[in-house]
Scaffold this motif. Structure first.
Motif, PDB file in Angstrom:
ATOM      1  N   GLN A   1       6.177  10.601   3.336  1.00 15.41           N
ATOM      2  CA  GLN A   1       5.557   9.407   2.899  1.00 15.41           C
ATOM      3  C   GLN A   1       5.147   8.995   4.552  1.00 15.41           C
TER       4      GLN A   1
ATOM      5  N   HIS B   1       7.160   3.081  -0.283  1.00 18.24           N
ATOM      6  CA  HIS B   1       7.644   3.117  -1.752  1.00 18.24           C
ATOM      7  C   HIS B   1       8.327   1.987  -2.022  1.00 18.24           C
TER       8      HIS B   1
ATOM      9  N   SER C   1      11.368   1.929  -3.222  1.00 18.79           N
ATOM     10  CA  SER C   1      12.776   2.280  -3.353  1.00 18.79           C
ATOM     11  C   SER C   1      13.631   1.233  -2.299  1.00 18.79           C
TER      12      SER C   1
ATOM     13  N   ARG D   1       0.515   4.301   2.270  1.00 20.49           N
ATOM     14  CA  ARG D   1       0.818   5.431   2.838  1.00 20.49           C
ATOM     15  C   ARG D   1      -0.430   5.788   3.554  1.00 20.49           C
TER      16      ARG D   1
ATOM     17  N   PHE E   1      -1.065   1.660  -3.158  1.00 20.22           N
ATOM     18  CA  PHE E   1      -1.158   1.779  -4.397  1.00 20.22           C
ATOM     19  C   PHE E   1       0.119   1.105  -5.303  1.00 20.22           C
TER      20      PHE E   1
ATOM     21  N   GLN F   1       3.931   1.121  -7.416  1.00 19.53           N
ATOM     22  CA  GLN F   1       4.972   1.988  -7.821  1.00 19.53           C
ATOM     23  C   GLN F   1       5.822   0.922  -8.685  1.00 19.53           C
TER      24      GLN F   1
ATOM     25  N   GLU G   1       9.756   0.838  -9.429  1.00 16.62           N
ATOM     26  CA  GLU G   1      11.169   1.621  -9.266  1.00 16.62           C
ATOM     27  C   GLU G   1      12.031   1.113 -10.320  1.00 16.62           C
TER      28      GLU G   1
ATOM     29  N   PHE H   1      14.431  14.469  -3.407  1.00 14.61           N
ATOM     30  CA  PHE H   1      14.360  13.282  -2.744  1.00 14.61           C
ATOM     31  C   PHE H   1      15.561  13.076  -1.933  1.00 14.61           C
TER      32      PHE H   1
ATOM     33  N   PHE I   1      17.339  10.620  -1.249  1.00 14.18           N
ATOM     34  CA  PHE I   1      17.947   9.259  -1.912  1.00 14.18           C
ATOM     35  C   PHE I   1      18.685   9.688  -3.349  1.00 14.18           C
ATOM     36  N   THR I   2      18.409  10.639  -3.840  1.00 18.79           N
ATOM     37  CA  THR I   2      18.815  11.255  -5.192  1.00 18.79           C
ATOM     38  C   THR I   2      19.383  12.552  -5.172  1.00 18.79           C
TER      39      THR I   2
ATOM     40  N   ALA J   1      12.368  11.102 -10.049  1.00 14.84           N
ATOM     41  CA  ALA J   1      13.742  10.447 -10.334  1.00 14.84           C
ATOM     42  C   ALA J   1      14.840  11.211  -9.950  1.00 14.84           C
ATOM     43  N   GLY J   2      16.098  10.770 -10.228  1.00 13.60           N
ATOM     44  CA  GLY J   2      17.245  11.598 -10.140  1.00 13.60           C
ATOM     45  C   GLY J   2      18.543  10.808 -10.099  1.00 13.60           C
TER      46      GLY J   2
ATOM     47  N   GLY K   1      10.853   6.441  -9.705  1.00 11.49           N
ATOM     48  CA  GLY K   1       9.768   5.897  -9.259  1.00 11.49           C
ATOM     49  C   GLY K   1       8.708   6.357  -9.938  1.00 11.49           C
TER      50      GLY K   1
ATOM     51  N   ARG L   1      -1.195   6.237 -11.715  1.00 14.94           N
ATOM     52  CA  ARG L   1      -1.142   7.597 -12.383  1.00 14.94           C
ATOM     53  C   ARG L   1      -0.873   7.318 -13.832  1.00 14.94           C
TER      54      ARG L   1
ATOM     55  N   ILE M   1      -8.773   7.190  -8.988  1.00 17.55           N
ATOM     56  CA  ILE M   1      -8.218   6.258  -8.584  1.00 17.55           C
ATOM     57  C   ILE M   1      -8.967   5.026  -7.956  1.00 17.55           C
TER      58      ILE M   1
HETATM   59  C1  FA5 Z   1       8.592   8.367  -4.129  1.00 15.11           C
HETATM   60  O1  FA5 Z   1       7.960   7.626  -3.785  1.00 15.11           O
HETATM   61  C2  FA5 Z   1      10.220   8.077  -4.659  1.00 15.11           C
HETATM   62  N1  FA5 Z   1      10.544   6.824  -3.931  1.00 15.11           N
HETATM   63  C3  FA5 Z   1      10.239   8.002  -6.071  1.00 15.11           C
HETATM   64  C4  FA5 Z   1      11.646   8.011  -6.662  1.00 15.11           C
HETATM   65  C5  FA5 Z   1      12.272   6.748  -6.628  1.00 15.11           C
HETATM   66  C6  FA5 Z   1      12.225   9.160  -6.660  1.00 15.11           C
HETATM   67  C7  FA5 Z   1      13.506   7.002  -7.197  1.00 15.11           C
HETATM   68  C8  FA5 Z   1      13.556   9.274  -6.898  1.00 15.11           C
HETATM   69  C9  FA5 Z   1      14.221   8.110  -7.419  1.00 15.11           C
HETATM   70  P1  FA5 Z   1       6.660   9.933  -4.670  1.00 15.11           P
HETATM   71  O2  FA5 Z   1       6.155   9.996  -3.151  1.00 15.11           O
HETATM   72  O3  FA5 Z   1       6.783  11.178  -5.518  1.00 15.11           O
HETATM   73  O4  FA5 Z   1       8.229   9.549  -4.661  1.00 15.11           O
HETATM   74  O5  FA5 Z   1       5.788   9.003  -5.342  1.00 15.11           O
HETATM   75  C10 FA5 Z   1       6.038   8.474  -6.672  1.00 15.11           C
HETATM   76  C11 FA5 Z   1       4.658   8.508  -7.511  1.00 15.11           C
HETATM   77  O6  FA5 Z   1       3.854   7.590  -6.638  1.00 15.11           O
HETATM   78  C12 FA5 Z   1       3.934   9.623  -7.729  1.00 15.11           C
HETATM   79  O7  FA5 Z   1       4.458  10.462  -8.792  1.00 15.11           O
HETATM   80  C13 FA5 Z   1       2.487   9.198  -7.715  1.00 15.11           C
HETATM   81  O8  FA5 Z   1       2.467   8.935  -8.986  1.00 15.11           O
HETATM   82  C14 FA5 Z   1       2.694   8.167  -6.750  1.00 15.11           C
HETATM   83  N2  FA5 Z   1       1.655   8.475  -5.478  1.00 15.11           N
HETATM   84  C15 FA5 Z   1       2.163   9.041  -4.622  1.00 15.11           C
HETATM   85  N3  FA5 Z   1       1.320   8.844  -3.350  1.00 15.11           N
HETATM   86  C16 FA5 Z   1       0.240   8.513  -4.060  1.00 15.11           C
HETATM   87  C17 FA5 Z   1      -1.055   7.838  -3.292  1.00 15.11           C
HETATM   88  N4  FA5 Z   1      -1.551   8.191  -2.231  1.00 15.11           N
HETATM   89  N5  FA5 Z   1      -1.761   7.206  -4.396  1.00 15.11           N
HETATM   90  C18 FA5 Z   1      -1.530   7.095  -5.536  1.00 15.11           C
HETATM   91  N6  FA5 Z   1      -0.360   7.144  -5.964  1.00 15.11           N
HETATM   92  C19 FA5 Z   1       0.535   7.910  -5.278  1.00 15.11           C
END
Ligand code: FA5
Length: 344
Positions: free
Chosen positions: A156, A170, A172, A198, A210, A212, A214, A252, A254-255, A287-288, A311, A316, A327
């Motif tokens: 990240q 995120h 989280s 990010r 973007f 999210q 949680e 991840f 944290f999980t 997830a987790g 998350g 998406r 997007i």
């Molecule tokens: C996370 O951010 C974790 N915090 C999610 C999580 C929460 C896991 C709790 C376990 C428990 P990740 O980096 O995969 O995970 O991002 C989660 C979702 O955010 C992705 O599946 C995707 O749909 C979206 N995402 C990630 N990066 C981008 C981006 N640059 N632009 C748009 N959507 C994004």
């Protein structure tokens, strides 16, 4: 002189009778009753009359003046009345004409999806929690089992403001903040929607900013099957009752265990098409089970409590739900794009 006055009266009354406009009427008033008018002229010549004739002529002159003034006033009222009637006739509303359609706005597709997801989880007894977008390194990483220098921080790439402050990468950190507020006592059942940031290069599926959502549940005896059941309900409600989900092992910090969750392709039903890239499955979220270290750092006894977290990338989900292929459409405010999402 008497004759002259009678003649003047008749002449003025005829003109008043024929007048068609208010301006014309005013001209008559000035011409007959003004200082330089013929009646004033007659009255001026009264000095030459005898003492007996003078009051008789004076009374007659006043009578004539009065008659002309009254005729002018009554004609003026008449003409004004006509003017009002003409104006009203012009302004008549034709109630049989079809009305002009009122343009009704609609929710931005991202807002619509967020609200739909929020409603769904509120219906399952979750509460909505919020946290700051400018976050501390501690809550964004350390409290989530990502100490300084942990290689998984690279997953990240972040916008730092100072050494210790950054734009959250995120949602989280809201987990960690909420658990801390609960002072180690369950149950916790929240969803946290919000913007995240990010240092990703913008392309069709990535944005530097973007959204999210949680999800976090902590209580005694929370199991992986609770997570699976919850996400199954989510997938079916969002994409249709016939949808299925599958869990793939993932990582991840944290999980533990961590999973990537896919939903069966709603376009081909699982046979394989270009939307699911021939696999029959579409990646939906991460997830987790909440890592024991994360529970402990937030003051929860991992021997007593367990929890699951997930998350969701809201863009998406919106892209999958509405078949949006880029997007960036969500952020460019192109009315042609936005108009397609009509209010249900
Ligand atoms: C996370 O951010 C974790 N915090 C999610 C999580 C929460 C896991 C709790 C376990 C428990 P990740 O980096 O995969 O995970 O991002 C989660 C979702 O955010 C992705 O599946 C995707 O749909 C979206 N995402 C990630 N990066 C981008 C981006 N640059 N632009 C748009 N959507 C994004």
């Amino acid at each position: 002189m008497q004759e002259q006055l009678k003649q003047l009266q008749q002449e003025a009354l005829d003109k008043i009778e024929q007048a068609q406009e208010l301006k014309e009427l005013n001209d008559i008033r000035v011409a007959y009753l003004g200082k330089k008018g013929p009646i004033t002229e007659v009255l001026r010549g009264m000095g030459k009359l005898s003492a007996e004739e003078r009051p008789v002529m004076g009374a007659l002159a006043n009578e004539v003046r009065e008659a002309i003034a009254t005729a002018i006033t009554s004609k003026q009222e008449h003409l004004e009345q006509i003017a009002v009637e003409q104006k009203l006739a012009k302004e008549t509303i034709d109630v049989t004409l079809p009305g002009r359609p009122v343009r009704v706005g609609n929710h931005h597709p991202l807002t619509a999806v967020l609200e739909e997801i929020e409603d769904l989880f509120l219906g399952m007894g979750y509460q909505i929690a919020e946290g700051p977008e400018v976050e501390t390194d501690y809550f964004n990483f350390e409290a989530l089992n990502l100490p300084k220098g942990h290689p998984a921080r690279d997953m990240q790439d972040s916008f730092y403001i100072t050494e210790e402050l950054l734009l959250r990468t995120h949602t989280s950190p809201v987990q960690a903040r909420t658990m801390e507020k609960h002072e180690g006592k369950g149950p916790v059942k929240i969803i946290c929607p919000g913007k995240v940031y990010r240092r990703d290069n913008d392309d069709a599926t990535h944005s530097h900013q973007f959204t999210q959502i949680e999800g976090l549940v902590v209580d005694e005896n929370i199991r992986m099957s609770d997570l699976k059941g919850t996400l199954e309900v989510f997938a079916k409600k969002m994409f249709g009752e016939e949808r299925e989900i599958r869990l793939r092992p993932s990582f991840f910090p944290f999980t533990e265990p961590s999973v990537e969750v896919d939903v069966s392709c709603f376009s081909c039903g699982g046979k394989g098409c270009n939307i699911c890239k021939g696999t029959g499955w579409i990646e939906m979220l991460g997830a987790g089970m909440v890592h024991p270290n994360v529970l402990q750092m937030a003051g929860f006894d991992p021997e007593k409590y367990s929890g699951f977290a997930f998350g969701i990338g809201a863009e998406r989900i919106a892209m999958l739900k509405y078949g949006v292929d880029d997007i960036r459409h969500f952020y460019t405010d192109d009315v042609r794009f936005l108009k397609q999402f009509k209010r249900a």
